[in-house]
Design a protein around this motif. Sequence first.
Motif, mmCIF file in Angstrom:
data_model
loop_
_atom_site.group_PDB
_atom_site.id
_atom_site.type_symbol
_atom_site.label_atom_id
_atom_site.label_comp_id
_atom_site.label_asym_id
_atom_site.label_seq_id
_atom_site.Cartn_x
_atom_site.Cartn_y
_atom_site.Cartn_z
ATOM 1 N N HIS A 110 0.834 -1.200 0.000
ATOM 2 C CA HIS A 110 0.000 0.000 0.000
ATOM 3 C C HIS A 110 0.868 1.248 0.000
ATOM 4 O O HIS A 110 2.084 1.185 0.116
ATOM 5 N N ARG A 111 0.193 2.417 -0.135
ATOM 6 C CA ARG A 111 0.893 3.694 -0.229
ATOM 7 C C ARG A 111 0.749 4.529 1.040
ATOM 8 O O ARG A 111 0.817 5.742 0.999
ATOM 9 N N GLY A 112 0.522 3.891 2.125
ATOM 10 C CA GLY A 112 0.347 4.597 3.382
ATOM 11 C C GLY A 112 -1.004 4.337 4.005
ATOM 12 O O GLY A 112 -1.153 4.310 5.228
ATOM 13 N N VAL A 113 -2.022 4.165 3.154
ATOM 14 C CA VAL A 113 -3.370 3.823 3.599
ATOM 15 C C VAL A 113 -3.772 2.536 2.885
ATOM 16 O O VAL A 113 -3.741 2.473 1.655
ATOM 17 N N ASP A 114 -4.145 1.521 3.633
ATOM 18 C CA ASP A 114 -4.544 0.236 3.062
ATOM 19 C C ASP A 114 -6.053 0.249 2.837
ATOM 20 O O ASP A 114 -6.846 0.037 3.764
ATOM 21 N N ALA A 157 -8.573 10.769 9.783
ATOM 22 C CA ALA A 157 -8.432 11.410 8.472
ATOM 23 C C ALA A 157 -7.087 12.127 8.367
ATOM 24 O O ALA A 157 -6.407 12.050 7.329
ATOM 25 N N VAL A 158 -6.701 12.827 9.439
ATOM 26 C CA VAL A 158 -5.411 13.524 9.434
ATOM 27 C C VAL A 158 -4.264 12.518 9.331
ATOM 28 O O VAL A 158 -3.296 12.720 8.584
ATOM 29 N N GLU A 159 -4.353 11.417 10.090
ATOM 30 C CA GLU A 159 -3.314 10.383 10.032
ATOM 31 C C GLU A 159 -3.183 9.812 8.634
ATOM 32 O O GLU A 159 -2.075 9.574 8.142
ATOM 33 N N SER A 160 -4.319 9.580 7.976
ATOM 34 C CA SER A 160 -4.293 9.028 6.621
ATOM 35 C C SER A 160 -3.620 10.000 5.661
ATOM 36 O O SER A 160 -2.795 9.597 4.824
ATOM 37 N N PHE A 161 -3.962 11.286 5.775
ATOM 38 C CA PHE A 161 -3.357 12.308 4.924
ATOM 39 C C PHE A 161 -1.846 12.374 5.156
ATOM 40 O O PHE A 161 -1.054 12.405 4.202
ATOM 41 N N ARG A 162 -1.439 12.404 6.425
ATOM 42 C CA ARG A 162 -0.005 12.464 6.741
ATOM 43 C C ARG A 162 0.711 11.190 6.296
ATOM 44 O O ARG A 162 1.868 11.239 5.862
ATOM 45 N N ALA A 163 0.032 10.053 6.382
ATOM 46 C CA ALA A 163 0.640 8.799 5.961
ATOM 47 C C ALA A 163 0.941 8.806 4.470
ATOM 48 O O ALA A 163 2.002 8.336 4.022
ATOM 49 N N GLN A 165 1.543 11.441 2.716
ATOM 50 C CA GLN A 165 2.686 12.339 2.535
ATOM 51 C C GLN A 165 4.004 11.653 2.915
ATOM 52 O O GLN A 165 5.004 11.760 2.191
ATOM 53 N N LEU A 166 3.984 10.972 4.052
ATOM 54 C CA LEU A 166 5.204 10.332 4.529
ATOM 55 C C LEU A 166 5.692 9.270 3.548
ATOM 56 O O LEU A 166 6.907 9.133 3.327
ATOM 57 N N GLU A 167 4.777 8.530 2.963
ATOM 58 C CA GLU A 167 5.172 7.494 2.004
ATOM 59 C C GLU A 167 5.851 8.087 0.777
ATOM 60 O O GLU A 167 6.665 7.428 0.139
ATOM 61 N N ARG A 168 5.494 9.334 0.432
ATOM 62 C CA ARG A 168 6.128 9.982 -0.708
ATOM 63 C C ARG A 168 7.502 10.536 -0.358
ATOM 64 O O ARG A 168 8.321 10.782 -1.248
ATOM 65 N N LEU A 169 7.751 10.740 0.921
ATOM 66 C CA LEU A 169 8.996 11.375 1.342
ATOM 67 C C LEU A 169 10.144 10.399 1.571
ATOM 68 O O LEU A 169 11.308 10.773 1.442
ATOM 69 N N THR A 170 9.827 9.170 1.924
ATOM 70 C CA THR A 170 10.891 8.245 2.313
ATOM 71 C C THR A 170 10.563 6.830 1.870
ATOM 72 O O THR A 170 9.519 6.579 1.261
ATOM 73 N N THR A 171 11.461 5.902 2.198
ATOM 74 C CA THR A 171 11.317 4.518 1.762
ATOM 75 C C THR A 171 10.552 3.694 2.789
ATOM 76 O O THR A 171 10.375 4.097 3.937
#
Length: 689
Positions: A110-114, A157-163, A165-171
Amino acid sequence: MMGSVLEDVDNPKRRLGRLKRVLRRVALGISAAGVLCAVVFWLLWTTFPFPQEKLQRWPSSPVVLDARGRTMLRVVGADEQWRQPVPISEISPWLARATIAVEDSRFYRHRGVDVAAVVRAIGQNLLSRQVVSGASTLTMQICRMMDDRPRTLRAKAVESFRALQLERLTTKDRILELYLNVAPYGGNIRGVEAAARIYFGKGANDLCLAEAALIAGLPQSPSRYRPDRHPTSAKQRQAVVLKRMLAEDMISRAQFDAALAEPILRANVHTVPRATHAAWLALRLRPGGGRTTIDLDIQSEVERLVRDHVGQLPADSQVAVVVIDITASAVRAMVGSVDPADPMHGQVNGALAPRSPGSALKPFIYAAAFELRRLNAQSRIDDSAISRAGWSPENFDRQFRGAITVAQALQMSLNIPAIRTAEGVGLARCCAVIHACGVHLPRDAAGRGGLAVAVGAVETNLLDLTNAYATLGRGGIFKEPSLFVDADIRGVRALSEDTCRCINDILSCRRRPAAGREDIPEGQPAWFMWKTGTSSGRRDAWAVGHNYRYAVGVWVGRFRGTGRVEYVGGKSAEPLLARILTCGLLSNSIEPPEAPLLPVRQPLALSGQTAEELRITAPEDGSEFACLGQAATVAYSANRQATLTWFLNDRLIESNTGRLAVSTGRYTLRCVSDEGHSASVSFAVVSIP
């Protein structure tokens, strides 16, 4: 009639047209909503970038380790949490797999949210009419811990949004590493490294499958599954984790059965510091902690020998010991006091306390003469009464032996020959050799201590003194003692190898028996050299030596400085030193090479007497001067033309002009020669009404 029929025929077509128009409008509405959501999402994404600085906000808990990675001391971080961040490469693969299996099995897909997990959770919660599944990914959990929000739909909802973002920033590996370093594992334990060390007494990289599965199951309910408080619940949770790993084909059935059958064995984790004084010293030098050079096996053996020895000393005696690995210049053991838990004296580190070393500096006095080829081991030197500026030093036993060899004088630790040697070589040069070998003397030790420096009339500490003997064991190469394994240690030559071999041979156990080790026959293994020291008033007893593998220093005394008749180096410190240097972990059975007989090119005079003692010729002792203005001018001089260092009330006179401008008061004027001779007078300046 005919019109009705035609109208009925056209109705389906009309209804289909209306349906198509409605569908187009819905599609347009959905598209517009999608575009609007995309625009809003883009605006949110750019307006509220991911706060990367929050990923660095979790403070580490300082941990001090020994050379083999065993815990000596750990303290909570600034947030009162136990946390020891480690890279993913230093975390057991079993622990990473177990965490993914039980917390986020689709982590790498997944990309941060499953989304699939979210749909499943909604269905389960609706069927159960209560929250039974949260569908939080590891990435979302990091974002929740980052802001510590309550568990609400808005927070989700905020956690999902931040997740996202975080997935795009790092491995993915970095995200997994973050989670494993900040997740809760019971009480104030955060991160797998702290959990592994507290629960099992080992690093996260050393966990087996069973241990990894147990720790991986804790974050769901850390308090309920703590193995130290609820072992049964922890074991049940471990089984759930292992089943998930089996279902995800991360382990085989045989591995599952073996891990499930393995009992939970908690390590006997030390809750009090080990090698206490070394640990706190390391934390003072590096507030973040680190891996030290201390070897807890050697430390434990030295502490045992200290406990055995202290029973033979007067009550309230203290003992300090330092062990240095000569090759690595690494401190392997440090005992600062008999009982670190003693509320009165336990926190005093006797290894660093400045004390008078007594005769322990004499080897370096003779080394200075050996370096100049003024003496060798067989040179004859006079042991007879001398007087220097009103000072008449004596030997420890108050006897004089006349002409003897340098080797005999050093072995018997005679004061007069050492003073004569310092006088002949020059006290400044002797102090330079002492300093070069590792003893940090007080500023202007030669000027303040005079010739008494040769018999220990200065202060140093046990660590410095032991390191100076390590220089002798290293063949004259000085290295700073290191307390951390990553220290950059470089050597500088302080003495020639031949000089060191001669000093080592003179003080060898092959030349005399060591107190406490009389049972070792001459010529047998366990070679070592040593020198003792006893300070004035018998306040400090010293024994320092080496065996070419380790340098060891022992101090015995009382921290409050009161003397005891028993505090003699050869009686109170030497037996412990001998036992340490000959114990199994430190002994050296290799016989050193034979020492050379150094050539003597400019021998020192036998008597060492001077034509005239140094004295101050002006002003006269006890004289008074009148102060007519702001200050009086006082001329000063001595009976020698050689370079002299002058002091007024123990303060160095920087500019030696021969004249002083002094205000009213009483003064002591003192001068010191390069050879260590000194003279002093007192005078006063009075005002005229």
